[in-house]
Each structure stands twice: as structure tokens, then as C-alpha cells.
Design a protein around this motif. Structure first.
Motif, PDB file in Angstrom:
ATOM      1  N   GLU A  17       0.839  -1.194   0.000  1.00 39.57           N
ATOM      2  CA  GLU A  17       0.000   0.000   0.000  1.00 39.57           C
ATOM      3  C   GLU A  17       0.883   1.257   0.000  1.00 39.57           C
ATOM      4  OE1 GLU A  17      -3.084  -2.005  -0.635  1.00 39.57           O
ATOM      5  OE2 GLU A  17      -3.579   0.039   0.021  1.00 39.57           O
ATOM      6  N   THR A  18       0.217   2.408  -0.014  1.00 39.63           N
ATOM      7  CA  THR A  18       0.903   3.701  -0.051  1.00 39.63           C
ATOM      8  C   THR A  18       0.715   4.431   1.270  1.00 39.63           C
ATOM      9  OG1 THR A  18       0.657   3.930  -2.443  1.00 39.63           O
ATOM     10  CG2 THR A  18       0.991   5.953  -1.183  1.00 39.63           C
ATOM     11  N   VAL A  19       1.756   5.090   1.719  1.00 43.19           N
ATOM     12  CA  VAL A  19       1.681   5.848   2.974  1.00 43.19           C
ATOM     13  C   VAL A  19       2.355   7.200   2.768  1.00 43.19           C
ATOM     14  CG1 VAL A  19       3.848   4.894   3.867  1.00 43.19           C
ATOM     15  CG2 VAL A  19       2.124   5.734   5.470  1.00 43.19           C
ATOM     16  N   THR A  20       1.853   8.204   3.476  1.00 45.37           N
ATOM     17  CA  THR A  20       2.421   9.556   3.399  1.00 45.37           C
ATOM     18  C   THR A  20       2.832  10.027   4.782  1.00 45.37           C
ATOM     19  OG1 THR A  20       1.102  10.129   1.450  1.00 45.37           O
ATOM     20  CG2 THR A  20       2.001  11.942   2.745  1.00 45.37           C
ATOM     21  N   LEU A  21       4.077  10.447   4.901  1.00 45.86           N
ATOM     22  CA  LEU A  21       4.614  10.983   6.155  1.00 45.86           C
ATOM     23  C   LEU A  21       4.676  12.508   6.039  1.00 45.86           C
ATOM     24  CD1 LEU A  21       7.544   8.488   6.798  1.00 45.86           C
ATOM     25  CD2 LEU A  21       5.111   8.218   7.282  1.00 45.86           C
ATOM     26  N   SER A  22       4.253  13.186   7.077  1.00 46.71           N
ATOM     27  CA  SER A  22       4.159  14.641   7.039  1.00 46.71           C
ATOM     28  C   SER A  22       5.349  15.331   7.688  1.00 46.71           C
ATOM     29  CB  SER A  22       2.877  15.095   7.751  1.00 46.71           C
ATOM     30  OG  SER A  22       1.737  14.547   7.125  1.00 46.71           O
ATOM     31  N   CYS A  23       5.656  16.513   7.190  1.00 41.59           N
ATOM     32  CA  CYS A  23       6.730  17.325   7.747  1.00 41.59           C
ATOM     33  C   CYS A  23       6.424  18.785   7.445  1.00 41.59           C
ATOM     34  CB  CYS A  23       8.073  16.947   7.131  1.00 41.59           C
ATOM     35  SG  CYS A  23       9.448  18.040   7.574  1.00 41.59           S
ATOM     36  N   THR A  24       6.528  19.614   8.459  1.00 41.98           N
ATOM     37  CA  THR A  24       6.445  21.054   8.250  1.00 41.98           C
ATOM     38  C   THR A  24       7.697  21.683   8.823  1.00 41.98           C
ATOM     39  OG1 THR A  24       5.241  21.388  10.320  1.00 41.98           O
ATOM     40  CG2 THR A  24       3.921  21.104   8.320  1.00 41.98           C
ATOM     41  N   TYR A  25       8.036  22.853   8.329  1.00 39.48           N
ATOM     42  CA  TYR A  25       9.239  23.520   8.798  1.00 39.48           C
ATOM     43  C   TYR A  25       8.993  25.016   8.854  1.00 39.48           C
ATOM     44  CZ  TYR A  25       9.769  24.312   3.789  1.00 39.48           C
ATOM     45  OH  TYR A  25       9.546  24.679   2.489  1.00 39.48           O
ATOM     46  N   ASP A  26       9.840  25.668   9.574  1.00 41.60           N
ATOM     47  CA  ASP A  26       9.723  27.108   9.707  1.00 41.60           C
ATOM     48  C   ASP A  26      11.079  27.743   9.416  1.00 41.60           C
ATOM     49  OD1 ASP A  26       9.074  29.532  12.314  1.00 41.60           O
ATOM     50  OD2 ASP A  26       8.517  29.563  10.196  1.00 41.60           O
ATOM     51  N   THR A  27      11.102  28.709   8.536  1.00 40.98           N
ATOM     52  CA  THR A  27      12.327  29.403   8.185  1.00 40.98           C
ATOM     53  C   THR A  27      11.990  30.742   7.561  1.00 40.98           C
ATOM     54  OG1 THR A  27      14.397  29.231   6.947  1.00 40.98           O
ATOM     55  CG2 THR A  27      12.426  28.352   5.894  1.00 40.98           C
ATOM     56  N   SER A  28      12.918  31.657   7.673  1.00 39.30           N
ATOM     57  CA  SER A  28      12.781  32.952   7.002  1.00 39.30           C
ATOM     58  C   SER A  28      13.662  32.989   5.752  1.00 39.30           C
ATOM     59  CB  SER A  28      13.174  34.084   7.955  1.00 39.30           C
ATOM     60  OG  SER A  28      14.507  33.922   8.394  1.00 39.30           O
ATOM     61  N   GLU A  29      14.379  31.917   5.516  1.00 36.37           N
ATOM     62  CA  GLU A  29      15.251  31.845   4.355  1.00 36.37           C
ATOM     63  C   GLU A  29      14.470  31.431   3.116  1.00 36.37           C
ATOM     64  OE1 GLU A  29      18.002  28.961   5.883  1.00 36.37           O
ATOM     65  OE2 GLU A  29      19.346  30.508   6.687  1.00 36.37           O
ATOM     66  N   SER A  30      15.015  31.784   1.963  1.00 38.84           N
ATOM     67  CA  SER A  30      14.350  31.428   0.714  1.00 38.84           C
ATOM     68  C   SER A  30      15.081  30.312  -0.028  1.00 38.84           C
ATOM     69  CB  SER A  30      14.242  32.660  -0.191  1.00 38.84           C
ATOM     70  OG  SER A  30      15.538  33.164  -0.466  1.00 38.84           O
ATOM     71  N   ASP A  31      16.321  30.086   0.365  1.00 37.32           N
ATOM     72  CA  ASP A  31      17.145  29.114  -0.348  1.00 37.32           C
ATOM     73  C   ASP A  31      17.639  28.070   0.645  1.00 37.32           C
ATOM     74  OD1 ASP A  31      19.919  29.361  -2.706  1.00 37.32           O
ATOM     75  OD2 ASP A  31      18.284  27.917  -2.488  1.00 37.32           O
ATOM     76  N   TYR A  32      17.236  26.833   0.444  1.00 31.44           N
ATOM     77  CA  TYR A  32      17.589  25.788   1.395  1.00 31.44           C
ATOM     78  C   TYR A  32      17.359  24.430   0.743  1.00 31.44           C
ATOM     79  CZ  TYR A  32      12.542  26.444   2.003  1.00 31.44           C
ATOM     80  OH  TYR A  32      11.202  26.614   1.773  1.00 31.44           O
ATOM     81  N   TYR A  33      17.750  23.407   1.467  1.00 29.49           N
ATOM     82  CA  TYR A  33      17.515  22.034   1.035  1.00 29.49           C
ATOM     83  C   TYR A  33      16.641  21.338   2.078  1.00 29.49           C
ATOM     84  CZ  TYR A  33      21.753  22.750  -1.796  1.00 29.49           C
ATOM     85  OH  TYR A  33      22.686  23.225  -2.663  1.00 29.49           O
ATOM     86  N   LEU A  34      15.893  20.380   1.608  1.00 31.83           N
ATOM     87  CA  LEU A  34      15.109  19.527   2.491  1.00 31.83           C
ATOM     88  C   LEU A  34      15.435  18.069   2.174  1.00 31.83           C
ATOM     89  CD1 LEU A  34      11.733  21.419   2.183  1.00 31.83           C
ATOM     90  CD2 LEU A  34      13.142  21.298   4.250  1.00 31.83           C
ATOM     91  N   PHE A  35      15.452  17.255   3.196  1.00 34.96           N
ATOM     92  CA  PHE A  35      15.816  15.855   3.039  1.00 34.96           C
ATOM     93  C   PHE A  35      14.858  14.969   3.831  1.00 34.96           C
ATOM     94  CE2 PHE A  35      20.051  16.828   1.406  1.00 34.96           C
ATOM     95  CZ  PHE A  35      20.365  18.040   1.992  1.00 34.96           C
ATOM     96  N   TRP A  36      14.745  13.746   3.379  1.00 30.90           N
ATOM     97  CA  TRP A  36      14.163  12.666   4.178  1.00 30.90           C
ATOM     98  C   TRP A  36      15.243  11.610   4.370  1.00 30.90           C
ATOM     99  CZ3 TRP A  36       9.836  12.206   6.957  1.00 30.90           C
ATOM    100  CH2 TRP A  36       8.792  13.106   6.713  1.00 30.90           C
ATOM    101  N   TYR A  37      15.448  11.254   5.639  1.00 26.72           N
ATOM    102  CA  TYR A  37      16.389  10.206   5.997  1.00 26.72           C
ATOM    103  C   TYR A  37      15.625   9.046   6.617  1.00 26.72           C
ATOM    104  CZ  TYR A  37      20.648  12.999   5.391  1.00 26.72           C
ATOM    105  OH  TYR A  37      21.695  13.743   4.872  1.00 26.72           O
ATOM    106  N   LYS A  38      16.163   7.864   6.400  1.00 25.82           N
ATOM    107  CA  LYS A  38      15.621   6.642   6.982  1.00 25.82           C
ATOM    108  C   LYS A  38      16.640   6.113   7.982  1.00 25.82           C
ATOM    109  CE  LYS A  38      14.718   1.862   5.495  1.00 25.82           C
ATOM    110  NZ  LYS A  38      14.667   0.967   4.291  1.00 25.82           N
ATOM    111  N   GLN A  39      16.168   5.726   9.170  1.00 22.07           N
ATOM    112  CA  GLN A  39      17.060   5.146  10.175  1.00 22.07           C
ATOM    113  C   GLN A  39      16.509   3.788  10.607  1.00 22.07           C
ATOM    114  OE1 GLN A  39      17.519   7.066  14.079  1.00 22.07           O
ATOM    115  NE2 GLN A  39      19.725   6.751  13.935  1.00 22.07           N
ATOM    116  N   PRO A  40      17.039   2.719  10.054  1.00 27.65           N
ATOM    117  CA  PRO A  40      16.611   1.372  10.448  1.00 27.65           C
ATOM    118  C   PRO A  40      17.227   0.998  11.789  1.00 27.65           C
ATOM    119  CG  PRO A  40      18.319   1.251   8.784  1.00 27.65           C
ATOM    120  CD  PRO A  40      18.027   2.705   8.984  1.00 27.65           C
ATOM    121  N   PRO A  41      16.910  -0.166  12.324  1.00 27.82           N
ATOM    122  CA  PRO A  41      17.498  -0.594  13.606  1.00 27.82           C
ATOM    123  C   PRO A  41      19.022  -0.615  13.600  1.00 27.82           C
ATOM    124  CG  PRO A  41      15.611  -1.954  13.071  1.00 27.82           C
ATOM    125  CD  PRO A  41      15.863  -1.088  11.870  1.00 27.82           C
TER     126      PRO A  41
END
Lengths: 117, 114
Positions: A17-41
Motif C-alpha cells: 500500500e501507499t503511505v504519506t509521512l508529514s513534515c512542516t518547517y519554519d524558516t525565514s530563508e528562501s534558499d535551502y535544502y530539504l531531506f528525508w532520511y531513513k534510520q533502520p534498527p
């Protein structure tokens, strides 16, 4: 200061099936990167997908895709055709891009994803 | 190609003691960052080393110090250990300006303070 918020401590999905994980962020900058990391056991952080803020097109990596809404400061991760190996803790992270930036990553609190067979 | 190597993998220390954690970066990387990850939380940035100097520091007390060697490997030292220092300590390496690439992380050192 920038902050990253993941409001779903735990999520569960049926295999394939399909799942969606949510993320919000707060910044005053206009230029940045966003990442998703996975951490298994195994504890090692593994990069899943990256997004540059100035690119409007949403990033895609095989079964993983993001919905990047810059104005809303939202960065969700969609996992399609979920597999048992996707079970892990997922972190959303922010990094400034400006000159002189050292590349410090700011992480959210994480979402634990359970995949049911 | 070896990734990031951290040692030891687990460590138990007593309150008030000092500890040294070690990190060898991925081949070709010259910048090392350290993060503290409390149980069930996201990693928090401690500091970053480049050219053997501390380049940026997070909100951690002076009890946390580090070093980078000419071969780019790094150490994290924590003095006067507190129970609250119990955490997973992650090392991440990169080139100086990694662009849109993330970092290569090690598997961490699990520190338990008793």
C-alpha cells in the motif's frame, strides 16, 4: 532559527500500500535544502530523497516521492508499494544553502513506520 | 569503499567520567559533523570540523569538545558526564560544500551513563 516538525510519531501501512509521512518547517530563508532520511534498527542514517527549495518540481526516487509546498512550508514523503524493508524511523531534515553556511542539518522528531505483511 | 566508521559501538560510563568517541570519515570527505540523538528523538547538531578547526557549534556546553586530525578523522570528547548525556552519537562526513547532497552517516556510538 529554523525548526522542523513531524507531527506523526508513528504510522502503519499494509505491505504494497501507499503511505504519506508529514513534515512542516519554519524558516525565514528562501534558499535551502530539504531531506528525508531513513534510520533502520542498524542506526545508520540513510538518505532517501532530497529537494532543493528553488526547484518547483517535486523530487522522485523510485517508490519515494515528495510533495513540496514552499509557501505552506510543507514537505511530505510518499512511499508507494510499501515493502517490509521500508520499516524504520524516518526523519525530515532542513539545511540552509546561503553563503558561509556550514551545512548543519536540522532534524524533526521522527516518524516510526511499521509495515504489516 | 569504506563509509563512515565510528568506534566504539557501545560504551557504558559512570557519572563524572570523561569519554572519547572516534570517527573515520568516508574516503574523499574532509568535513566531519557530530550529532547527539536521544532515544526516540531526532539528532541534534553538536559541532562540525573542517581543516582541523571547529567550523560551527550547536547549543551544547563546553563539556563537549572535539578534534580533527590531519587525516580528517575526528574525536568527540565529553567531560564530567551527566545522566542526560546518554544518547546515540552520530558522526557524519561530507566534502566542505556538499551542495544538495546529504551526508554519509556512521552507525553511531551508543553511550550509556550510569
Amino acid at each position: 532559527a529554523q525548526t522542523v516538525t513531524q507531527s506523526q510519531p508513528e504510522m502503519s501501512v499494509q505491505e504494497a500500500e501507499t503511505v504519506t509521512l508529514s513534515c512542516t518547517y519554519d524558516t525565514s530563508e528562501s534558499d535551502y535544502y530539504l531531506f528525508w532520511y531513513k534510520q533502520p534498527p542498524s542506526r545508520q542514517m540513510i538518505l532517501v530523497i532530497r529537494q532543493e527549495a528553488y526547484k518547483q518540481q517535486n523530487a522522485t526516487e523510485n517508490r519515494f516521492s515528495v510533495n513540496f509546498q514552499k509557501a505552506a512550508k510543507s514537505f511530505s514523503l510518499k512511499i508507494s508499494d510499501s515493502q517490509l524493508g521500508d520499516a524504520a524511523m524516518y526523519f525530515c531534515a532542513y539545511r540552509s544553502r546561503g553563503s558561509g553556511n556550514t551545512g548543519k542539518l536540522i532534524f524533526g522528531q521522527g516518524t516510526t513506520l511499521q509495515v504489516k505483511p | 569503499d569504506a563509509g563512515v566508521t565510528q568506534s566504539p559501538t557501545h560504551l557504558i560510563k559512570t557519572r563524572g567520567q570523561q569519554v572519547t568517541l572516534r570517527c573515520s570519515p568516508k574516503s574523499g570527505h574532509d568535513t566531519v559533523s557530530w550529532y547527539q540523538q536521544a532515544l526516540g528523538q531526532g539528532p541534534q547538531f553538536i559541532f562540525q570540523y573542517y581543516e582541523e578547526e571547529e567550523r560551527q557549534r550547536g547549543n551544547f556546553p563546553d563539556r563537549f569538545s572535539g578534534h580533527q586530525f590531519p587525516n580528517y578523522s575526528s574525536e568527540l570528547n565529553v567531560n564530567a558526564l551527566l545522566l542526560g548525556d546518554s544518547a546515540l552519537y552520530l558522526c557524519a562526513s561530507s566534502i566542505r560544500d556538499p551542495g544538495d547532497y546529504g551526508y554519509t552517516f556512521g552507525s553511531g556510538t551508543r553511550l550509556t551513563v550510569v
